[in-house]
Enzyme design. Structure first.
Site, short mmCIF file in Angstrom:
data_model
loop_
_atom_site.label_atom_id
_atom_site.label_comp_id
_atom_site.label_asym_id
_atom_site.label_seq_id
_atom_site.Cartn_x
_atom_site.Cartn_y
_atom_site.Cartn_z
CB CYS A 46 -8.29 32.12 -31.59
SG CYS A 46 -9.21 33.64 -31.31
CB CYS A 49 -7.60 36.34 -29.12
SG CYS A 49 -8.92 35.15 -29.19
CG ASP A 450 -23.63 27.77 -2.02
OD1 ASP A 450 -24.48 27.79 -1.13
OD2 ASP A 450 -23.18 28.79 -2.57
CG ASP A 630 -20.66 31.58 -4.51
OD1 ASP A 630 -21.40 30.93 -3.76
OD2 ASP A 630 -20.89 32.75 -4.85
CG ASP A 634 -20.51 27.90 0.08
OD1 ASP A 634 -21.38 27.34 0.78
OD2 ASP A 634 -20.76 28.63 -0.88
#
Lengths: 731, 52
Positions: A46, A49, A450, A630, A634
């Site tokens: 925004c 920010c 997972d 993650d 995996d």
């Protein structure tokens, strides 16, 4: 560079040898040079920010300027020597913006930038020519005749010829490359239509003909370039996302050489070297523990949350995290030989299978390209025969057919839909790394999760503190405060939240690999592993508290759910998708988690190969699997699945293997993302239907020779605008 | 129809002018951060280090 440049000058100038080496001085200067730091700030969104980030960073000592790019969500900081990326990241964290360092070298982006600007320039030239020629064409359509018409055609030709030569280059080049490789893709009919229309119109203009298609040729170039640019933008964003992720982690290790610590790159390690792994550090190599005692968290490798004891002679593998005490490891395999890298071979095999996916646009192009050529040459042949060899007339019809079958639905509508959809997903916090991922995500009917690190945050929380007496809780809290073990940290925090008053302890000592012990009111108290405190080990993650001679108490831990995990699972189930949980953890922990989330289908103690085997078996049955994971364990499954997503907190290997990366912490956007992708694919199909409908009407008109330049221009712009608007309807 | 001799060059010149302006904006990198530039213009505080 300085080395190669300075070396000859040293030999050429004997005095230089006496003075400090120019090379050294250059290196010292390079080290002290003001640095440009690039950071990825995914949460910046925004106007406020911009002010906060830039204002606060510039107020930091040693920072000259900071500039936030809101489109790419990156901040580039111009800092004096001595300011490191870690300082800036810490500052941004206090402002509430998590930031990640990016390697500016990896992100130079100049090549991509140049390509993008080049396309935009060609698009701009085509746009301005199109408007000018259109103005002249309107005059011709509204009835200009004879000399006026010829003059207007001539001026159009003067504008159109350089434009086509400049703006059409991307198509011509790709078409030529395709012809040389012996295949006919979309670019060939496009190039043919542009060149034939321009050439025919030039011939007609010079011979005082009635019809010139300069406007249509330039308009075709413009619309298709617009599609090409959108397509390029999507792919550039995806590529920079992949680069961004690759630039995130630089593996380093501490090598011990005759007792001296030396910070080296992991690539420089050789078998036989000694490596020091500090508590909290990740083990960079495969090896054997030589010295030290600690506990290892192998959850990223195997999915099990229970830390294992590590002492001398234990074989350790790259990727495990050292928890309590420092370990010295003798390297047995480094770099490409580690078990971590062997996983990459499995990934490569799985990847081959996935690259065979053909997108909808490719399928349509395969049908479109030959049929257009057949139609156009058919028209040429038939009219040659009908008119008894009037080449000029037959070529005119042929060019009109090529123009009017405008491939805009393929060239413009698909990129427009993909751009709109990936923009929406980016705002929801998903980075799409692969263009075809959107289409693959739309086909998903099974979702495999997972457990550790994906459905959970990977941070344990004590479960049964309420069962402890206030006294025991105080002792446990005081013991836990003395350690930096993740279980202890979480226990101390939870006890503080319950309002426990830490007991007064004496002689607190942490025994690496075992736990913490102390003296409390003359009794020995211990908090740690089951066998060390003399307790029976449970099947779930637990820490054990022994107070004096009393029977030890178990403090059970379970992983905190990732925010949005329950919502995501529920939403996928509500959509009628099969949801599965496959984890490398022990059955007890997995079944608990499955029960908490309402997942009936679960599998525990799965090895990486088991995970991918399960997914491949599902896909062999015709299911389309979305894998969310993650860890290193995996990666093979992520690659084997039809489409895969990993959270931003995942290991870089997992992020590289997956098609989509989740930037935020919450899993809640996943079902929404799946819904958006289904809609996007629906829009693409609609656009194909629309353009097919146009062609059914327009092609017969062109074939019988009724397609005037006005009709061609109308058909093309109406069909292009309809498909573009339909693409933007995506909500 | 003599007016055409004036109007056609004028329209072409205007088009060229627009093209040059577009080329200039492209060269200056004004399309690097469209979202940020759109937000910056609405800020209350003065941007004392404009990109340039």
């Amino acid at each position: 560079m300085s080395d190669t440049f300075e070396a000859p000058s040293i030999s050429a100038c004997p005095a230089c040898i006496a003075t400090p080496s120019a090379v050294e001085r250059a290196q010292a200067a390079a080290a002290a040079r003001p640095a440009r730091i690039m950071l990825s700030v995914p949460d910046a969104h925004c106007a406020a920010c911009i002010s906060t980030v830039e204002g606060d960073l510039e107020a930091m000592p040693g920072i000259n300027s900071a500039r936030l790019n809101l489109t790419l969500r990156r901040v580039s900081v111009d800092a004096e020597a001595g300011v490191t990326a870690a300082d800036v990241i810490a500052k941004l964290a206090t402002l509430g913006y998590p930031a990640y360092e990016l390697d500016p070298g990896q992100l130079s982006m100049t090549e991509t930038d140049k390509q993008g600007r080049d396309l935009l320039m060609r698009l701009g030239v085509a746009g301005f020519s199109m408007m000018n020629i259109m103005l002249l064409s309107v005059a011709v359509w509204s009835g200009a005749t004879d000399a006026t018409r010829d003059l207007f055609h001539l001026i159009s030709a003067v504008i159109a010829l350089p434009t086509v030569a400049f703006s059409g280059q991307p198509f011509f080049r790709r078409a030529w490359a395709g012809v040389k490789a012996g295949r006919l893709d979309m670019d060939f009919p496009i190039s043919l239509a542009i060149i034939l229309a321009t050439g025919m119109s030039l011939f007609e203009t010079l011979n005082g003909g009635h019809h010139a298609y300069f406007d249509a040729a330039v308009m075709l170039t413009f619309f298709l370039l617009a599609g090409r640019y959108l397509d390029f933008r999507t792919r550039a964003v995806a590529r920079s996302a992949a680069q961004e992720l690759a630039a995130l982690e630089v593996p380093r290790a501490i090598r011990l050489l005759d007792g001296v610590e030396d910070n080296v790159s992991v690539a420089d390690l050789k078998p036989g070297d000694l490596v020091l792994v500090r508590p909290g550090g990740r083990i960079p190599v495969d090896g054997v523990v030589v010295e030290g005692q600690s506990e290892l968290d192998r959850s990223l490798l195997t999915g099990e949350t229970l830390p294992v004891f590590a002492g001398p002679d234990l074989l350790v593998t790259a990727g495990a995290v050292n928890l309590t005490g420092p370990l010295t490891v003798r390297v047995t395999a480094a770099g490409k030989d580690t078990s971590l890298h062997r996983m990459a071979d499995l990934v490569a095999v799985a990847e081959n299978a996935r690259n065979k996916y053909t997108t909808l646009a490719e399928k349509a192009a395969r049908m479109y390209s030959p049929s257009v050529h057949i139609l156009s040459f058919g028209a040429f042949g038939v009219w040659m025969w009908l008119t008894g060899g009037d080449v000029r007339f037959a070529l005119n019809i042929s060019a009109a057919t090529l123009i009017i079958t405008c491939p805009c639905a393929l060239g413009l509508a698909v990129p427009a839909v993909v751009t709109a959809a990936s923009g929406r997903l980016f705002r929801a916090g998903l980075l799409i790394k692969d263009g075809s991922a959107l289409e693959r995500l739309a086909e998903v009917d099974t979702v495999v999760f997972d457990k550790t690190g994906t459905l959970t945050m990977g941070t344990p929380e004590p479960q049964n503190l309420g069962a402890l007496s206030a006294e025991d809780l105080g002792v446990a809290a005081a013991l836990a405060q003395a350690s930096s073990h993740p279980l202890a940290l979480s226990l101390a925090q939870a006890a503080r939240a319950l309002g426990a008053i830490p007991a007064l302890l004496e002689d607190i000592a942490e025994v690496p690999g075992h736990g913490v012990q102390a003296i409390w009111q003359g009794q020995r108290v211990r908090l740690g592993r089951a066998n060390w405190v003399g307790a029976e080990a449970l099947s779930v993650t637990a820490s054990y508290l022994a107070v004096g001679p009393r029977a030890p108490r178990a403090i059970e831990f379970s992983d905190r759910l990732r925010p949005g995990a329950a919502e995501a699972v529920a939403a996928f189930q509500a959509q009628g998708k099969r949801v599965m949980l496959i984890s490398g953890d022990v059955p007890g922990a997995v079944s608990d988690m499955a029960a908490r989330l309402g997942i009936t289908d679960w599998q525990a103690e799965a090895l990486p190969q088991d995970k991918s085997a399960t997914i491949e078996a599902l896909q062999a049955q015709g299911h389309r699997v979305l894998m969310v994971g993650d860890g290193l364990n995996d990666t093979v499954a992520l690659t084997a699945a039809h489409v895969s997503i990993s959270p931003g907190s995942a290991l870089d290997a997992a992020r590289v293997a997956s098609d989509i990366v989740l930037l935020g912490a919450s899993l809640a956007p996943l079902p929404e993302a799946q819904r958006v992708s289904v809609r996007a694919v629906q829009r693409i199909r609609e656009n194909f239907a629309i353009s097919f409908g146009y062609n059914i009407i327009a092609v017969p008109i062109a074939l019988v020779g009724l397609a005037s330049p006005l009709i061609a221009a109308l058909a093309m712009s109406v069909s292009s605008i309809t498909v573009a608007l339909n693409a933007l309807r995506l909500k | 129809m003599d007016i055409l001799a004036v109007l056609i060059p004028v329209s072409l010149l205007l088009g060229m002018g627009g093209l040059l302006a577009f080329w200039w904006t492209l060269k200056r990198g004004q399309y690097d951060d469209p979202e940020g530039d759109g937000q910056r213009i609405l800020r209350g505080d003065y941007d004392d280090k404009p990109k340039g």
